[in-house]
Scaffold this motif. Structure first.
Motif, PDB file in Angstrom:
ATOM      1  N   GLN A 186       0.900  -1.304  -0.006  1.00 29.57           N
ATOM      2  CA  GLN A 186       0.060   0.035  -0.120  1.00 29.57           C
ATOM      3  C   GLN A 186       0.898   1.206  -0.111  1.00 29.57           C
ATOM      4  OE1 GLN A 186      -2.441   0.118   3.442  1.00 29.57           O
ATOM      5  NE2 GLN A 186      -3.889   1.220   2.436  1.00 29.57           N
ATOM      6  N   VAL A 187       0.644   2.034  -0.937  1.00 30.56           N
ATOM      7  CA  VAL A 187       1.631   3.212  -0.914  1.00 30.56           C
ATOM      8  C   VAL A 187       1.135   4.272  -0.016  1.00 30.56           C
ATOM      9  CG1 VAL A 187       2.204   5.088  -2.582  1.00 30.56           C
ATOM     10  CG2 VAL A 187       2.278   2.799  -3.367  1.00 30.56           C
ATOM     11  N   LEU A 188       1.791   4.713   1.024  1.00 31.52           N
ATOM     12  CA  LEU A 188       1.314   5.726   1.989  1.00 31.52           C
ATOM     13  C   LEU A 188       1.770   7.104   1.590  1.00 31.52           C
ATOM     14  CD1 LEU A 188       1.948   3.938   5.299  1.00 31.52           C
ATOM     15  CD2 LEU A 188       0.132   3.882   3.784  1.00 31.52           C
ATOM     16  N   ARG A 189       3.064   7.170   0.975  1.00 26.08           N
ATOM     17  CA  ARG A 189       3.423   8.406   0.276  1.00 26.08           C
ATOM     18  C   ARG A 189       4.126   8.574  -1.125  1.00 26.08           C
ATOM     19  NH1 ARG A 189       8.420  11.619   3.520  1.00 26.08           N
ATOM     20  NH2 ARG A 189       9.819  10.059   2.580  1.00 26.08           N
ATOM     21  N   LEU A 190       3.592   9.512  -2.146  1.00 22.13           N
ATOM     22  CA  LEU A 190       4.098   9.592  -3.247  1.00 22.13           C
ATOM     23  C   LEU A 190       5.409  10.027  -3.206  1.00 22.13           C
ATOM     24  CD1 LEU A 190       0.791  10.964  -4.980  1.00 22.13           C
ATOM     25  CD2 LEU A 190       1.757   8.329  -5.253  1.00 22.13           C
ATOM     26  N   GLY A 191       6.529   9.734  -4.036  1.00 22.99           N
ATOM     27  CA  GLY A 191       7.876  10.308  -3.791  1.00 22.99           C
ATOM     28  C   GLY A 191       8.462   9.833  -5.298  1.00 22.99           C
ATOM     29  N   GLY A 192       9.821   9.734  -4.804  1.00 24.59           N
ATOM     30  CA  GLY A 192      10.871   9.836  -5.918  1.00 24.59           C
ATOM     31  C   GLY A 192      11.115   8.607  -6.872  1.00 24.59           C
ATOM     32  N   LEU A 193      10.165   7.654  -6.243  1.00 23.96           N
ATOM     33  CA  LEU A 193      10.011   6.327  -7.038  1.00 23.96           C
ATOM     34  C   LEU A 193       8.544   6.407  -7.686  1.00 23.96           C
ATOM     35  CD1 LEU A 193      11.211   3.706  -8.305  1.00 23.96           C
ATOM     36  CD2 LEU A 193      10.409   2.659  -6.152  1.00 23.96           C
ATOM     37  N   SER A 194       8.395   6.406  -9.063  1.00 22.16           N
ATOM     38  CA  SER A 194       7.148   6.518  -9.402  1.00 22.16           C
ATOM     39  C   SER A 194       6.032   5.148  -9.226  1.00 22.16           C
ATOM     40  CB  SER A 194       7.059   6.627 -10.997  1.00 22.16           C
ATOM     41  OG  SER A 194       7.419   5.539 -11.761  1.00 22.16           O
ATOM     42  N   ILE A 195       4.858   5.506  -9.181  1.00 22.11           N
ATOM     43  CA  ILE A 195       3.862   4.248  -9.229  1.00 22.11           C
ATOM     44  C   ILE A 195       3.920   3.159 -10.227  1.00 22.11           C
ATOM     45  CG2 ILE A 195       1.578   3.691  -8.902  1.00 22.11           C
ATOM     46  CD1 ILE A 195       2.587   5.220  -6.420  1.00 22.11           C
ATOM     47  N   GLU A 196       4.149   4.080 -11.414  1.00 15.94           N
ATOM     48  CA  GLU A 196       4.286   3.026 -12.603  1.00 15.94           C
ATOM     49  C   GLU A 196       5.592   2.121 -12.366  1.00 15.94           C
ATOM     50  OE1 GLU A 196       3.915   6.317 -12.373  1.00 15.94           O
ATOM     51  OE2 GLU A 196       2.801   7.150 -14.290  1.00 15.94           O
ATOM     52  N   ALA A 197       6.735   2.582 -11.999  1.00 17.64           N
ATOM     53  CA  ALA A 197       7.846   1.583 -11.759  1.00 17.64           C
ATOM     54  C   ALA A 197       7.411   0.799 -10.653  1.00 17.64           C
ATOM     55  CB  ALA A 197       9.139   2.486 -11.279  1.00 17.64           C
ATOM     56  N   ILE A 198       6.813   1.074  -9.544  1.00 19.59           N
ATOM     57  CA  ILE A 198       6.658  -0.076  -8.583  1.00 19.59           C
ATOM     58  C   ILE A 198       5.519  -1.230  -9.185  1.00 19.59           C
ATOM     59  CG2 ILE A 198       5.201  -0.250  -6.380  1.00 19.59           C
ATOM     60  CD1 ILE A 198       6.406   2.362  -5.828  1.00 19.59           C
ATOM     61  N   GLU A 199       4.634  -0.458  -9.842  1.00 19.73           N
ATOM     62  CA  GLU A 199       3.581  -1.468 -10.306  1.00 19.73           C
ATOM     63  C   GLU A 199       4.116  -2.439 -11.552  1.00 19.73           C
ATOM     64  OE1 GLU A 199       0.047   0.899 -11.202  1.00 19.73           O
ATOM     65  OE2 GLU A 199      -0.662   0.520  -9.092  1.00 19.73           O
ATOM     66  N   ALA A 200       5.145  -1.877 -12.132  1.00 17.00           N
ATOM     67  CA  ALA A 200       5.770  -2.933 -13.135  1.00 17.00           C
ATOM     68  C   ALA A 200       6.264  -4.002 -12.369  1.00 17.00           C
ATOM     69  CB  ALA A 200       6.747  -2.153 -14.005  1.00 17.00           C
ATOM     70  N   VAL A 201       6.567  -3.972 -11.123  1.00 13.83           N
ATOM     71  CA  VAL A 201       7.524  -5.151 -10.582  1.00 13.83           C
ATOM     72  C   VAL A 201       6.357  -5.880  -9.785  1.00 13.83           C
ATOM     73  CG1 VAL A 201       9.146  -5.788  -8.755  1.00 13.83           C
ATOM     74  CG2 VAL A 201       9.683  -3.726 -10.379  1.00 13.83           C
ATOM     75  N   ILE A 202       5.584  -5.275  -8.867  1.00 16.64           N
ATOM     76  CA  ILE A 202       4.425  -5.951  -8.319  1.00 16.64           C
ATOM     77  C   ILE A 202       3.120  -6.225  -8.547  1.00 16.64           C
ATOM     78  CG2 ILE A 202       6.225  -5.948  -6.134  1.00 16.64           C
ATOM     79  CD1 ILE A 202       4.373  -3.688  -4.861  1.00 16.64           C
ATOM     80  N   GLY A 203       2.952  -5.502  -9.573  1.00 17.00           N
ATOM     81  CA  GLY A 203       1.474  -5.166 -10.030  1.00 17.00           C
ATOM     82  C   GLY A 203       0.649  -4.047  -9.546  1.00 17.00           C
ATOM     83  N   LYS A 204      -0.578  -4.235  -9.792  1.00 15.55           N
ATOM     84  CA  LYS A 204      -1.689  -2.967  -9.306  1.00 15.55           C
ATOM     85  C   LYS A 204      -1.239  -2.920  -7.666  1.00 15.55           C
ATOM     86  CE  LYS A 204      -4.771  -0.243 -10.401  1.00 15.55           C
ATOM     87  NZ  LYS A 204      -4.167   1.015 -10.850  1.00 15.55           N
ATOM     88  N   THR A 205      -1.187  -1.604  -7.387  1.00 17.14           N
ATOM     89  CA  THR A 205      -0.961  -1.202  -5.792  1.00 17.14           C
ATOM     90  C   THR A 205      -1.913  -0.100  -5.289  1.00 17.14           C
ATOM     91  OG1 THR A 205       1.494  -1.998  -6.278  1.00 17.14           O
ATOM     92  CG2 THR A 205       1.001  -0.852  -4.317  1.00 17.14           C
ATOM     93  N   THR A 206      -2.289  -0.293  -4.259  1.00 13.14           N
ATOM     94  CA  THR A 206      -3.312   0.712  -3.813  1.00 13.14           C
ATOM     95  C   THR A 206      -2.273   1.858  -3.278  1.00 13.14           C
ATOM     96  OG1 THR A 206      -4.160  -1.117  -2.745  1.00 13.14           O
ATOM     97  CG2 THR A 206      -5.423   0.980  -2.104  1.00 13.14           C
ATOM     98  N   VAL A 207      -2.977   3.055  -3.586  1.00 18.77           N
ATOM     99  CA  VAL A 207      -2.429   4.248  -3.142  1.00 18.77           C
ATOM    100  C   VAL A 207      -3.262   4.866  -2.365  1.00 18.77           C
ATOM    101  CG1 VAL A 207      -1.512   6.485  -3.695  1.00 18.77           C
ATOM    102  CG2 VAL A 207      -1.177   4.557  -5.260  1.00 18.77           C
ATOM    103  N   SER A 208      -2.721   5.098  -0.856  1.00 20.95           N
ATOM    104  CA  SER A 208      -3.569   5.702   0.070  1.00 20.95           C
ATOM    105  C   SER A 208      -2.762   6.769   0.882  1.00 20.95           C
ATOM    106  CB  SER A 208      -4.196   4.708   1.134  1.00 20.95           C
ATOM    107  OG  SER A 208      -3.289   3.745   1.496  1.00 20.95           O
TER     108      SER A 208
END
Ligand code: TXA
Ligand code: MG
Length: 319
Positions: A186-208
Motif C-alpha cells: 500500500q503506497v502511503l506517500r508518493l515520492g521519488g520512485l514512480s507508481i508506474e515503476a513499482i507496479e511494473a514489479v509487483i502489479g497493481k498497488t493501492t495508493v492511500s
C-alpha cells in the motif's frame, strides 16, 4: 555550537554519530538529519533539533540488505522483490518492527520504515557504522525539505555539529513509502520512485495518501512542505487574471508564459522538474513577491509526487 561545520569528512561524521550526536547526511532524495537509530537519546535530539512532534515516526536508513532482518519481524517476499529492484534508491518500506527499534523511532507504532539510500558518501558511512541511522528530512518540521548542504545550514545552523556535504540531491523529492503490513502493499506517500515503476514489479498497488488528523504516514499532514508565503495552485492564466493586483511569481513546468518566476524543466522532463522543485520553492519563498502561483503538473511518473507536494504546500491557502 555556534559555527556549523560543512564538509566531506566521513570519519568526523562517524565520530559524532558514535558519540550519540546528530549529523546531516546527503541522500539522493533530500538531506537527512541522522542519529543512531538504536539509541533513544540520540534519536531524541533529532526531534528536538527539528521541533518535530513525537507522533511522526522516522525512517531507518541501512547500508546493506541483511540489516532488514535485524529491524523487522517479517520481510514479505513481495517487499523483497521490490527492494531487490529499487535499493539503493528512493523507496521506503514499512514492516512490522522488532523490539530493538526504539518506540521513539516508530512513534509507538508496531512498524518501522526502512530505506537504503542511493548516495555513495552516505552508503560508505552506513557501511562503516555498526548501527543504522534514523533520519527525517533535515528541515524544521513543516517546512520545505533541503536538497543542498547550504539549505540545511541556512535552517539548522547552531543546532548540530556537522553537515556531511554530498552535493545537490539528484532526485530532489522524498522517497516513496510502501507499507507491507499483512503482506499487502500500500503506497502511503508518493515520492521519488514512480507508481508506474513499482507496479511494473509487483502489479497493481493501492495508493492511500489521504491526510487525516491521525495519519498513518504523518508526512501526509496537509500543510506539510509549506513555504511561508501563500502558494496557490491552478491554471496560471486564470490565476493571473483573477489576482492581477497581486505581486506574484509563477512556478511552472516548462514555460513561464512571460511572467516572473521559475520553470522547473524547460525540456519538459519530470525528473529534472522534481530535482529542482524544493530549491525553487525556497527561492520563490525568499523573494520579494507576495504570492506563488503554481501550475499543476502532468499526473504521470514523478508528476504525481510533484503535484502532491504542491497541494500540501498550498495546504492552508486554497484558491
Ligand atoms: O527520502 C526520504 O524518505 C527522506 C530521506 C532523508 O531519506 N526522509 C524523509 O523523512 O522524508 P521524513 O521524516 O521527512 O518523512 C518520513 C515519513 C514520516 O512522515 C512518516 O509519515 C513516515 O515516513 N513513516 C516513517 N515510519 C513510518 C511507519 N512506521 N509507519 C508509517 N509511516 C512511517
Ligand atoms: Mg520531511
Amino acid at each position: 555550537m555556534e559555527e556549523i561545520l560543512i564538509g566531506t569528512d566521513l570519519q568526523l561524521a562517524q565520530n559524532f554519530l558514535e558519540k550519540g550526536d546528530c549529523v546531516a547526511i546527503p541522500t539522493e532524495t533530500v538531506y537527512g538529519l541522522a542519529a543512531n537509530a538504536l539509541n533513544p537519546e540520540a534519536v531524541a535530539k533529532i526531534f528536538e533539533i527539528k521541533n518535530r512532534p513525537a507522533f511522526d515516526p522516522l525512517i531507518v536508513h541501512i547500508g546493506s540488505l541483511d540489516q532488514v532482518d535485524a529491524l523487522a519481524l517479517h520481510f514479505p517476499e513481495i517487499a523483497q522483490k521490490l527492494v531487490r529492484k529499487f535499493w539503493p534508491g528512493p523507496l521506503t518500506i514499512i514492516l512490522p518492527k522488532k523490539n530493538i527499534v526504539p518506540d521513539l523511532v516508530s512513534s509507538g507504532l508496531n512498524t518501522v520504515g526502512i530505506r537504503m539510500p542511493d548516495h555513495p558518501i552516505t552508503l560508505a558511512l552506513l557501511r562503516n557504522l555498526d548501527f543504522p541511522l534514523a533520519a527525517p528530512s533535515a528541515n524544521p518540521f513543516g517546512y520545505i525539505s533541503p536538497t543542498t548542504a547550504r539549505h540545511v545550514a541556512d535552517q539548522l545552523a547552531g543546532k548540530l555539529p556537522y553537515i556531511l556535504n554530498g552535493g545537490p540531491c539528484h532526485v530532489g523529492i522524498e522517497s516513496t513509502i510502501v507499507s507491507f503490513i499483512n503482506d499487502i502493499p500500500q503506497v502511503l506517500r508518493l515520492g521519488g520512485l514512480s507508481i508506474e515503476a513499482i507496479e511494473a514489479v509487483i502489479g497493481k498497488t493501492t495508493v492511500s495518501t489521504q491526510s487525516t488528523s491521525n495519519p498513518a504516514a504523518p508526512g501526509m499532514l496537509s500543510s506539510h512542505y509549506a513555504p511561508r508565503k501563500p502558494l496557490v495552485m491552478g491554471d496560471i492564466a486564470d490565476l493571473v487574471k483573477k489576482h492581477e493586483q497581486l505581486d506574484f511569481e509563477v512556478l511552472a513546468f516548462r514555460d513561464l508564459q512571460g511572467h516572473p518566476g521559475i520553470a522547473l524543466s524547460k525540456a519538459g522532463d519530470l525528473r529534472e522538474a522534481a530535482s529542482n522543485l524544493f530549491a525553487a520553492l525556497r527561492t520563490l519563498d525568499q523573494s520579494e513577491s507576495d504570492i506563488i502561483f503554481a501550475e499543476p503538473f502532468p499526473e504521470t511518473g514523478l508528476g504525481r509526487a510533484i503535484n502532491d507536494r504542491l497541494r500540501r504546500a498550498a495546504g492552508r491557502h486554497t484558491d
